[in-house]
Scaffold this motif. Structure first.
Motif, PDB file in Angstrom:
ATOM      1  N   LYS A 127      -4.553 -24.456 -30.416  1.00 29.73           N
ATOM      2  CA  LYS A 127      -3.865 -23.276 -30.926  1.00 29.73           C
ATOM      3  C   LYS A 127      -4.686 -22.021 -30.673  1.00 29.73           C
ATOM      4  N   SER A 187       8.854 -20.741 -25.873  1.00 25.62           N
ATOM      5  CA  SER A 187       7.834 -21.096 -26.854  1.00 25.62           C
ATOM      6  C   SER A 187       7.897 -20.142 -28.038  1.00 25.62           C
ATOM      7  N   SER A 225       5.865 -19.474 -31.797  1.00 23.30           N
ATOM      8  CA  SER A 225       4.788 -19.800 -32.723  1.00 23.30           C
ATOM      9  C   SER A 225       5.002 -19.026 -34.012  1.00 23.30           C
ATOM     10  N   TYR A 228       3.070 -17.601 -37.635  1.00 22.44           N
ATOM     11  CA  TYR A 228       1.798 -17.244 -38.243  1.00 22.44           C
ATOM     12  C   TYR A 228       2.043 -16.701 -39.651  1.00 22.44           C
ATOM     13  N   PHE A 284      -2.514 -19.470 -37.972  1.00 19.60           N
ATOM     14  CA  PHE A 284      -1.528 -20.209 -37.190  1.00 19.60           C
ATOM     15  C   PHE A 284      -0.856 -21.273 -38.049  1.00 19.60           C
ATOM     16  N   GLU A 330       3.504 -24.287 -33.498  1.00 18.65           N
ATOM     17  CA  GLU A 330       4.058 -23.843 -32.229  1.00 18.65           C
ATOM     18  C   GLU A 330       5.109 -24.828 -31.762  1.00 18.65           C
ATOM     19  N   GLN A 350       7.377 -29.763 -31.426  1.00 16.27           N
ATOM     20  CA  GLN A 350       6.201 -29.144 -32.034  1.00 16.27           C
ATOM     21  C   GLN A 350       4.970 -29.540 -31.232  1.00 16.27           C
ATOM     22  N   THR A 400       1.828 -21.371 -25.312  1.00 17.49           N
ATOM     23  CA  THR A 400       0.876 -20.308 -25.623  1.00 17.49           C
ATOM     24  C   THR A 400      -0.497 -20.671 -25.087  1.00 17.49           C
ATOM     25  N   GLN A 432       1.718 -13.846 -25.816  1.00 16.64           N
ATOM     26  CA  GLN A 432       2.692 -13.913 -26.887  1.00 16.64           C
ATOM     27  C   GLN A 432       3.146 -12.519 -27.287  1.00 16.64           C
TER      28      GLN A 432
END
Lengths: 112, 114
Positions: free
Chosen positions: A99, B31, B33, B35, B45, B48, B54, B98, B103
């Motif tokens: 990540k 994609s 994500s 946060y 995070f 994603e 996932q 990512t 992003q």
């Protein structure tokens, strides 16, 4: 040790000068590096991304990456009051499954 | 090209309730994500999704979950809300996984838990 470290600031720079923002990271396997700008009450906005050692320039912004020393920096030339914001450094390990880790951000203030 | 959209923009919930937040990525981006951003913890995070799968998950309890639909739109759900869940929830879209691509963030959903 935090995975991505930034000086929280505030960093105060006179208008027209060069603002230098620094970021260090702990994972040597990191491959992708991003700089975001976030104005108060707004969402982060991507400014630059860099993958290779060296400099990458885009207008008034230059990103510098040194993988050996594990740091990435952002230079803002001819700083303007509109550059006053929090700048977030983000780092991703090379693994496709990893990540993105964000630093806590540096507050930059450009004084007229 | 339209940017990332998130709904709702603001939400007030009571402790113990659940909430669903929605994110529509930039057209063509696959994609998404999520946060969580708080003054004390910064940007953290959550998870994603890429092509409805996932790919990665952050260090959040199982009360936080998400999914992605075939049109790349994504939802996240928080069950049994706690006061500490009050935060700005940001969605970011990317053309591909990512890290390989940059992003772009949406405006966020400000969640307040009372």
């Amino acid at each position: 040790q935090k995975e991505v470290e930034q000086n929280s600031g505030p960093l105060s720079v006179p208008e027209g000068a060069i603002a230098s923002l620094n970021c260090t990271y702990s994972d040597r396997g990191s491959q992708s590096f991003f700089w975001y700008r976030q104005y108060s009450g707004k969402s982060p906005e991507l400014i630059m991304f860099i993958y290779s050692n060296g400099d990458k320039e885009d207008g008034r912004f230059t990103a510098q990456l040194n993988k050996a020393s594990q740091y990435v920096s952002l230079l803002i030339r001819d700083s303007q009051p509109s550059d006053s914001a929090t700048y977030l450094c983000a780092v991703k390990h090379g693994s496709s499954a990893s990540k993105i880790i964000f630093g806590s951000g540096t507050r930059l203030s450009i004084r007229p | 090209k339209a940017g990332v959209t998130q709904t709702p923009r603001y939400l007030i919930k009571t402790r113990g309730q659940q909430v669903t937040l929605s994110c529509s990525p930039i057209s063509g981006h696959r994609s998404v994500s999520w946060y969580q951003q708080t003054p004390g913890q910064g940007l953290q995070f959550l998870f994603e999704y890429f092509s409805e799968t996932q790919r990665n998950k952050g260090n959040f309890p199982g009360r936080f979950s998400g999914r992605q639909f075939s049109n790349s739109r994504s939802e996240m759900n928080v069950s049994t809300l706690e006061l500490g869940d009050s935060a700005l929830y940001l969605c970011a879209s990317s053309p591909g996984p990512t890290g390989l691509y940059e992003q772009y963030f949406g405006p966020g959903t400000r969640l307040t838990v009372t």
